[in-house]
Design a protein around this motif. Sequence first.
Motif, mmCIF file in Angstrom:
data_model
loop_
_atom_site.group_PDB
_atom_site.id
_atom_site.type_symbol
_atom_site.label_atom_id
_atom_site.label_comp_id
_atom_site.label_asym_id
_atom_site.label_seq_id
_atom_site.Cartn_x
_atom_site.Cartn_y
_atom_site.Cartn_z
ATOM 1 N N ILE A 64 0.863 -1.180 0.000
ATOM 2 C CA ILE A 64 0.000 0.000 0.000
ATOM 3 C C ILE A 64 0.899 1.229 0.000
ATOM 4 O O ILE A 64 1.940 1.246 0.668
ATOM 5 N N GLY A 65 0.493 2.263 -0.737
ATOM 6 C CA GLY A 65 1.294 3.480 -0.732
ATOM 7 C C GLY A 65 0.515 4.681 -1.204
ATOM 8 O O GLY A 65 -0.645 4.587 -1.609
ATOM 9 N N ARG A 66 1.187 5.809 -1.137
ATOM 10 C CA ARG A 66 0.651 7.070 -1.635
ATOM 11 C C ARG A 66 1.743 7.758 -2.434
ATOM 12 O O ARG A 66 2.901 7.778 -2.012
ATOM 13 N N MET A 67 1.349 8.323 -3.562
ATOM 14 C CA MET A 67 2.335 8.960 -4.433
ATOM 15 C C MET A 67 2.865 10.252 -3.828
ATOM 16 O O MET A 67 4.009 10.642 -4.067
ATOM 17 N N ASP A 68 2.034 10.941 -3.063
ATOM 18 C CA ASP A 68 2.500 12.095 -2.307
ATOM 19 C C ASP A 68 1.590 12.250 -1.104
ATOM 20 O O ASP A 68 0.484 11.716 -1.071
ATOM 21 N N SER A 69 2.086 12.945 -0.097
ATOM 22 C CA SER A 69 1.321 13.086 1.133
ATOM 23 C C SER A 69 1.788 14.322 1.886
ATOM 24 O O SER A 69 2.989 14.623 1.903
ATOM 25 N N PRO A 70 0.863 15.038 2.533
ATOM 26 C CA PRO A 70 1.259 16.166 3.375
ATOM 27 C C PRO A 70 1.734 15.726 4.758
ATOM 28 O O PRO A 70 2.188 16.551 5.547
ATOM 29 N N ASP A 71 1.622 14.431 5.059
ATOM 30 C CA ASP A 71 1.978 13.941 6.391
ATOM 31 C C ASP A 71 3.489 13.858 6.568
ATOM 32 O O ASP A 71 4.231 13.645 5.603
ATOM 33 N N PRO A 72 3.978 13.970 7.805
ATOM 34 C CA PRO A 72 5.391 13.689 8.072
ATOM 35 C C PRO A 72 5.719 12.262 7.652
ATOM 36 O O PRO A 72 4.855 11.375 7.690
ATOM 37 N N LEU A 73 6.960 12.029 7.273
ATOM 38 C CA LEU A 73 7.347 10.713 6.769
ATOM 39 C C LEU A 73 7.117 9.627 7.819
ATOM 40 O O LEU A 73 6.682 8.515 7.485
ATOM 41 N N ASP A 74 7.389 9.917 9.090
ATOM 42 C CA ASP A 74 7.147 8.923 10.139
ATOM 43 C C ASP A 74 5.681 8.494 10.163
ATOM 44 O O ASP A 74 5.370 7.300 10.219
ATOM 45 N N THR A 75 4.785 9.471 10.140
ATOM 46 C CA THR A 75 3.356 9.158 10.162
ATOM 47 C C THR A 75 2.960 8.358 8.934
ATOM 48 O O THR A 75 2.231 7.365 9.023
ATOM 49 N N LEU A 76 3.442 8.789 7.778
ATOM 50 C CA LEU A 76 3.089 8.118 6.532
ATOM 51 C C LEU A 76 3.545 6.661 6.541
ATOM 52 O O LEU A 76 2.779 5.753 6.198
ATOM 53 N N VAL A 77 4.783 6.415 6.949
ATOM 54 C CA VAL A 77 5.304 5.045 6.982
ATOM 55 C C VAL A 77 4.507 4.191 7.965
ATOM 56 O O VAL A 77 4.138 3.047 7.659
ATOM 57 N N ALA A 78 4.212 4.727 9.138
ATOM 58 C CA ALA A 78 3.472 3.961 10.143
ATOM 59 C C ALA A 78 2.073 3.604 9.653
ATOM 60 O O ALA A 78 1.622 2.459 9.789
#
Length: 206
Positions: A64-78
């Motif tokens: 699962i992934g997202r091509m871009d995100s406004p979230d911090p990288l830590d939050t996005l990875v978790a």
Amino acid sequence: MKPEFAPGFIPPDERARLLALARSSIRDFLLHQRAPEAAALPKPGEHRGAFVTLHLAGRLRGCIGRMDSPDPLDTLVAVLAVLAASRDPRFPPLQPHELDAVEIELSILTPPETVPAADVLDRLQTGVHGVAVSLGGARGLLLPQVAPEQGWNAHRFLEETCRKAGLPPHAWRDPDARIELFTAEVFSEAEYPAGNANAAGGMTHK
């Protein structure tokens, strides 16, 4: 000459920490039903996409992934780690007894660049670029590592990206199609076994 989109360098210790964060987030979700919370505002330069891929016995077990995100990288990875373990519609949810055998791979994406269909075969480098094709509300994306793993050339890579979107294989040639190229820093627990550690890098849970 074909251009290369150089990604920002993620140091080895940070790669290991992100892998550990992904594993601890999955563990907390599977064993304690704790989901990652939103973290603080992202640091400058952190506006990036990411994918979390799970392998079990050498086979895909979730991605699962997202091509871009406004979230911090830590939050996005978790968050993506938990979603890869529980919400990939191609697979049943990961079970607690599978956790120790699962290998986690992270792909941290660079911002995508839109490329005209007339230029894409000259620009696309298999093994370097990932591809996203969008048309009529459908979108397919394949990561850079997929083409060399499958032995695809650039033309086949574009066709398979269209199929991933549920589109005809030649849909990338449609004048209304949008083709995006990106690169990714790809690393896994096979390279950084410390990713199996319990350190969550300050991630909070609810």
